[in-house]
Design a protein around this motif. Structure first.
Motif, PDB file in Angstrom:
ATOM      1  N   LYS A  33      13.620  16.445 -10.249  1.00  0.00           N
ATOM      2  CA  LYS A  33      14.199  15.331 -10.996  1.00  0.00           C
ATOM      3  C   LYS A  33      13.161  14.759 -11.961  1.00  0.00           C
ATOM      4  O   LYS A  33      11.947  14.977 -11.813  1.00  0.00           O
ATOM      5  N   ASP A 211      16.400  10.433 -14.118  1.00  0.00           N
ATOM      6  CA  ASP A 211      17.302  10.690 -13.001  1.00  0.00           C
ATOM      7  C   ASP A 211      17.065   9.647 -11.908  1.00  0.00           C
ATOM      8  O   ASP A 211      17.990   9.235 -11.210  1.00  0.00           O
ATOM      9  N   ARG A 226      19.000   5.322  -9.024  1.00  0.00           N
ATOM     10  CA  ARG A 226      19.629   5.667 -10.292  1.00  0.00           C
ATOM     11  C   ARG A 226      19.514   4.484 -11.264  1.00  0.00           C
ATOM     12  O   ARG A 226      19.634   3.319 -10.848  1.00  0.00           O
TER      13      ARG A 226
END
Length: 271
Positions: A33, A211, A226
């Motif tokens: 990520k 992300d 998030r």
């Protein structure tokens, strides 16, 4: 095949001399990520990155890479997994771009530092990816600030690590080059499965590209997750001491922070 390396901090204190900057911070970096660390100036963002990168040893707690304390691992072993681009790096005098980018290959070479076709290919790809191929023969000290920054990113890419940590990689860049760099890092995550951690100042670019976002204040973790879950008006007020409205970015459908000052507030604000 990309390996999901595990990088985490467990209850770390970090500082410089007697000055503690980061206090009892625990953080797990999601593999594969793009993680962005945000916060006000002097909140400890860069210090955390230095701790994760093995550039600064914790005074308490530990940083672990694949379950091993990173400060107990051999430097070469770490450097083949984890690459670092610190803030404001300094190039050796008179070095040309291709040679500087080539230094990213050192961890992959043996004791006799034999250069291979694989090294040539890695350097060429890093130069192409950062749009610096035409600068290959130029001395680094003759480049503009933005060009130098892209060359440093190319060196980090040439290292071909699966974990990449970058401290303010968009510094000195025009907005178009900022977007290009963040697009490039996103490509590394989405197409190569790499784990990327970035410190950024621009909240809206952070929300668009992250992300996973980490918000810090005064050396402590305030929130993570998030962007849509983390970057609320209350978190922005807490972390930055700023009144704002959080709206939806019409391009990326991510949070967009609109600061509210004492002037230019023609629209009616509803508390």
């Amino acid at each position: 095949m990309t390996i999901d390396h595990q990088l985490l901090a467990a209850g770390i204190d970090l500082g410089y001399g007697e000055r503690k900057v980061v206090d009892d911070l625990s953080l797990t970096i999601p593999p594969g990520k793009l993680t962005v660390i945000v916060g006000a100036n002097a909140c400890g963002k860069s210090t955390v990155l230095r701790g994760l990168a093995r550039l600064l040893a914790p005074t308490r707690g530990a940083v672990y890479l694949d379950g091993k304390p990173i400060h107990q691992m051999a430097t070469r072993d770490v450097a083949t997994i984890l690459g670092v681009l610190p803030q404001s790096p300094i190039a050796p005098d008179a070095i040309v771009v291709a040679d500087l980018v080539g230094r990213g290959r050192y961890p992959h070479q043996g004791w006799f530092r034999r250069w291979t076709q694989e090294d040539d290919a890695a350097v060429a790809e890093a130069l192409r990816a950062t749009n610096t191929l035409d600068l290959a023969d130029r001395p680094v000290d003759e480049l503009s600030g933005g060009q130098r920054q892209r060359v440093w990113i190319a060196m980090a890419l040439a290292q071909q690590t699966e974990v990449l940590l970058l401290d303010e990689p968009t510094t000195f860049l025009d907005i178009n080059h900022q977007v290009e760099v963040l697009d490039l890092l996103t490509d590394l995550v989405r197409h190569s499965g790499r784990t990327v951690v970035v410190v950024l100042h621009d909240l809206n670019l952070a929300c668009r590209y992250a992300d996973h976002i980490v918000a810090m204040k005064e050396g402590k973790l305030v929130a993570e997750g998030r962007p849509a879950d983390v970057m609320t008006e209350s978190v922005v007020a807490n972390v930055f001491g700023m009144t704002s409205r959080v709206v939806i970015d019409p391009i990326s459908d991510t949070p967009m922070i609109v600061p509210i000052g004492r002037h230019h507030t023609g629209a009616t604000l509803i508390a």
